[in-house]
Design a protein around this motif. Structure first.
Motif, PDB file in Angstrom:
ATOM      1  N   ILE A  88       0.917  -1.143   0.184  1.00 49.03           N
ATOM      2  CA  ILE A  88       0.095   0.167  -0.040  1.00 49.03           C
ATOM      3  C   ILE A  88       0.970   1.094   0.040  1.00 49.03           C
ATOM      4  O   ILE A  88       1.785   1.491   0.939  1.00 49.03           O
ATOM      5  CB  ILE A  88      -0.840  -0.099   1.357  1.00 49.03           C
ATOM      6  CG1 ILE A  88      -1.745  -1.389   1.235  1.00 49.03           C
ATOM      7  CG2 ILE A  88      -1.824   1.482   1.074  1.00 49.03           C
ATOM      8  CD1 ILE A  88      -2.496  -1.482   2.471  1.00 49.03           C
ATOM      9  N   TYR A  89       0.391   2.014  -0.870  1.00 48.85           N
ATOM     10  CA  TYR A  89       0.994   3.519  -0.798  1.00 48.85           C
ATOM     11  C   TYR A  89       0.296   4.493  -0.213  1.00 48.85           C
ATOM     12  O   TYR A  89      -0.701   4.640  -0.730  1.00 48.85           O
ATOM     13  CB  TYR A  89       1.435   3.758  -2.359  1.00 48.85           C
ATOM     14  CG  TYR A  89       2.664   3.230  -3.017  1.00 48.85           C
ATOM     15  CD1 TYR A  89       4.073   3.172  -2.927  1.00 48.85           C
ATOM     16  CD2 TYR A  89       2.315   2.148  -4.137  1.00 48.85           C
ATOM     17  CE1 TYR A  89       5.143   2.571  -3.710  1.00 48.85           C
ATOM     18  CE2 TYR A  89       3.228   1.504  -4.744  1.00 48.85           C
ATOM     19  CZ  TYR A  89       4.548   1.594  -4.598  1.00 48.85           C
ATOM     20  OH  TYR A  89       5.531   0.944  -5.224  1.00 48.85           O
ATOM     21  N   PHE A  90       0.990   4.970   0.627  1.00 53.09           N
ATOM     22  CA  PHE A  90       0.166   6.353   1.287  1.00 53.09           C
ATOM     23  C   PHE A  90       0.605   7.455   1.008  1.00 53.09           C
ATOM     24  O   PHE A  90       1.782   7.641   1.058  1.00 53.09           O
ATOM     25  CB  PHE A  90       0.338   6.208   3.011  1.00 53.09           C
ATOM     26  CG  PHE A  90      -0.527   4.788   3.524  1.00 53.09           C
ATOM     27  CD1 PHE A  90      -1.711   5.193   4.090  1.00 53.09           C
ATOM     28  CD2 PHE A  90      -0.006   3.432   3.400  1.00 53.09           C
ATOM     29  CE1 PHE A  90      -2.413   4.094   4.471  1.00 53.09           C
ATOM     30  CE2 PHE A  90      -0.568   2.637   4.075  1.00 53.09           C
ATOM     31  CZ  PHE A  90      -1.695   2.830   4.751  1.00 53.09           C
ATOM     32  N   ASP A  91      -0.099   8.496   0.629  1.00 51.50           N
ATOM     33  CA  ASP A  91       0.268   9.843   0.531  1.00 51.50           C
ATOM     34  C   ASP A  91       0.414  10.636   1.812  1.00 51.50           C
ATOM     35  O   ASP A  91       0.398   9.865   2.856  1.00 51.50           O
ATOM     36  CB  ASP A  91      -0.615  10.464  -0.296  1.00 51.50           C
ATOM     37  CG  ASP A  91      -0.605  10.503  -1.982  1.00 51.50           C
ATOM     38  OD1 ASP A  91       0.588   9.506  -2.240  1.00 51.50           O
ATOM     39  OD2 ASP A  91      -1.383  10.541  -2.763  1.00 51.50           O
ATOM     40  N   ALA A  92       0.812  11.647   1.637  1.00 54.53           N
ATOM     41  CA  ALA A  92       0.849  12.596   3.199  1.00 54.53           C
ATOM     42  C   ALA A  92      -0.416  12.265   4.155  1.00 54.53           C
ATOM     43  O   ALA A  92      -1.519  12.279   3.317  1.00 54.53           O
ATOM     44  CB  ALA A  92       1.032  14.007   2.643  1.00 54.53           C
ATOM     45  N   VAL A  93      -0.269  12.171   5.174  1.00 59.32           N
ATOM     46  CA  VAL A  93      -1.457  12.020   6.195  1.00 59.32           C
ATOM     47  C   VAL A  93      -1.748  13.297   6.892  1.00 59.32           C
ATOM     48  O   VAL A  93      -0.619  13.764   7.561  1.00 59.32           O
ATOM     49  CB  VAL A  93      -0.975  10.798   7.083  1.00 59.32           C
ATOM     50  CG1 VAL A  93      -2.340  10.645   7.955  1.00 59.32           C
ATOM     51  CG2 VAL A  93      -0.715   9.484   6.280  1.00 59.32           C
ATOM     52  N   TYR A  94      -2.898  13.726   6.856  1.00 61.53           N
ATOM     53  CA  TYR A  94      -2.985  14.853   7.672  1.00 61.53           C
ATOM     54  C   TYR A  94      -4.194  14.372   8.891  1.00 61.53           C
ATOM     55  O   TYR A  94      -5.103  13.462   8.639  1.00 61.53           O
ATOM     56  CB  TYR A  94      -3.753  15.921   6.796  1.00 61.53           C
ATOM     57  CG  TYR A  94      -2.960  16.501   5.685  1.00 61.53           C
ATOM     58  CD1 TYR A  94      -2.367  17.746   6.133  1.00 61.53           C
ATOM     59  CD2 TYR A  94      -2.890  16.042   4.338  1.00 61.53           C
ATOM     60  CE1 TYR A  94      -1.505  18.253   5.031  1.00 61.53           C
ATOM     61  CE2 TYR A  94      -1.963  16.391   3.642  1.00 61.53           C
ATOM     62  CZ  TYR A  94      -1.291  17.356   3.742  1.00 61.53           C
ATOM     63  OH  TYR A  94      -0.376  17.910   2.908  1.00 61.53           O
ATOM     64  N   TYR A 112       4.797  11.870   6.269  1.00 56.70           N
ATOM     65  CA  TYR A 112       5.277  12.178   5.104  1.00 56.70           C
ATOM     66  C   TYR A 112       4.686  10.844   4.128  1.00 56.70           C
ATOM     67  O   TYR A 112       4.370   9.819   4.813  1.00 56.70           O
ATOM     68  CB  TYR A 112       6.643  12.321   4.852  1.00 56.70           C
ATOM     69  CG  TYR A 112       7.267  13.283   5.434  1.00 56.70           C
ATOM     70  CD1 TYR A 112       6.975  14.709   4.686  1.00 56.70           C
ATOM     71  CD2 TYR A 112       7.883  13.507   6.563  1.00 56.70           C
ATOM     72  CE1 TYR A 112       7.376  16.036   5.342  1.00 56.70           C
ATOM     73  CE2 TYR A 112       8.237  14.730   7.150  1.00 56.70           C
ATOM     74  CZ  TYR A 112       8.151  15.881   6.523  1.00 56.70           C
ATOM     75  OH  TYR A 112       8.636  17.047   7.017  1.00 56.70           O
ATOM     76  N   PRO A 113       4.611  10.965   2.825  1.00 60.34           N
ATOM     77  CA  PRO A 113       4.282   9.583   1.940  1.00 60.34           C
ATOM     78  C   PRO A 113       4.974   8.634   2.457  1.00 60.34           C
ATOM     79  O   PRO A 113       6.332   8.816   2.577  1.00 60.34           O
ATOM     80  CB  PRO A 113       4.152  10.075   0.434  1.00 60.34           C
ATOM     81  CG  PRO A 113       4.218  11.688   0.637  1.00 60.34           C
ATOM     82  CD  PRO A 113       4.816  12.125   1.889  1.00 60.34           C
ATOM     83  N   PHE A 114       4.542   7.389   2.446  1.00 61.00           N
ATOM     84  CA  PHE A 114       5.324   6.121   2.704  1.00 61.00           C
ATOM     85  C   PHE A 114       4.590   4.950   2.085  1.00 61.00           C
ATOM     86  O   PHE A 114       3.629   4.818   1.589  1.00 61.00           O
ATOM     87  CB  PHE A 114       5.445   5.864   4.270  1.00 61.00           C
ATOM     88  CG  PHE A 114       4.074   5.684   4.905  1.00 61.00           C
ATOM     89  CD1 PHE A 114       3.467   4.584   5.166  1.00 61.00           C
ATOM     90  CD2 PHE A 114       3.248   6.708   5.594  1.00 61.00           C
ATOM     91  CE1 PHE A 114       2.444   3.936   5.627  1.00 61.00           C
ATOM     92  CE2 PHE A 114       2.255   6.288   6.126  1.00 61.00           C
ATOM     93  CZ  PHE A 114       1.814   5.235   6.292  1.00 61.00           C
TER      94      PHE A 114
END
Length: 201
Positions: A88-94, A112-114
């Motif tokens: 799973i690619y995650f973009d920035a998390v808010y 940050y994206p991970f």
């Protein structure tokens, strides 16, 4: 007089009809086997949404009489990828913290994206700054009363965009919302740890 019984005549099918029936049977068999293979592949490659649990949350000195503004808001949310072969690619998390469901307490970037490999686990740690409530806010009296009673209902919401990596190709982007409802004690610490969060796509 005895009746004259006649046996029904047997009509043999023409070679063309027999060939057509055979081809139809073979075609139906191929379609059936292909359907089973497709269903098995779909089950094995179907992405499962990640799982989240609120491991820790704290707002130190939340019981001070001057309000919660400018206090640090620290939390840890454990993320788990349940897929065996899908990353799973995650973009920035808010992140956003709410009191009384809709009153915003704090918000800002969390991670940050991970990339999360299959069957991986990752603690998402965030630190925000509270903007309230303050003694001048309408909700302050109720907030201060609940803090004094030792139990304040709050919500932590995480937002991000994710993509699933299936073998050599990536799926389209999905907006993800993680909603963690919890109770904070009068000392500013989490009353129940490792509570599962709701995940929406």
């Amino acid at each position: 007089m005895p009746r004259n019984y006649r046996l029904p005549m047997y009509h043999r099918q023409s070679p063309a009809i027999r060939c057509l029936n055979f081809l139809c049977a073979v075609l139906l068999t191929i379609v059936f086997i292909a359907g089973i293979i497709f269903f098995v592949l779909w089950l094995s490659l179907r992405p499962h949404r990640p799982k989240f649990a609120l491991a820790d949350f704290a707002i130190p000195n939340i019981n001070r009489q001057t309000g919660a503004a400018n206090l640090p808001v620290k939390f840890t949310v454990n993320e788990h990828n349940p897929n065996q072969k899908i990353g799973i690619y995650f973009d920035a998390v808010y992140g956003s913290v709410y009191y009384d469901n809709n009153e915003l307490i704090a918000s800002g970037p969390v991670a940050y994206p991970f990339y999360q490999p299959p069957k991986g686990d990752l603690p998402v740690q965030g630190e925000l700054t509270a903007s309230g409530p303050t003694p001048t806010d309408p909700s302050w009296q109720r907030f201060a009363s609940e803090v004094g009673a030792g139990s304040v209902e709050m919500r932590l919401v995480l937002n991000s965009t994710v993509r699933f990596k299936v073998k050599l190709w990536d799926t389209r982007e999905h907006h993800m919302k993680v909603d963690c409802g919890f109770k904070l004690g009068g000392d500013g610490t989490l009353l129940k740890k490792n509570s599962p969060c709701d995940v929406y796509f």
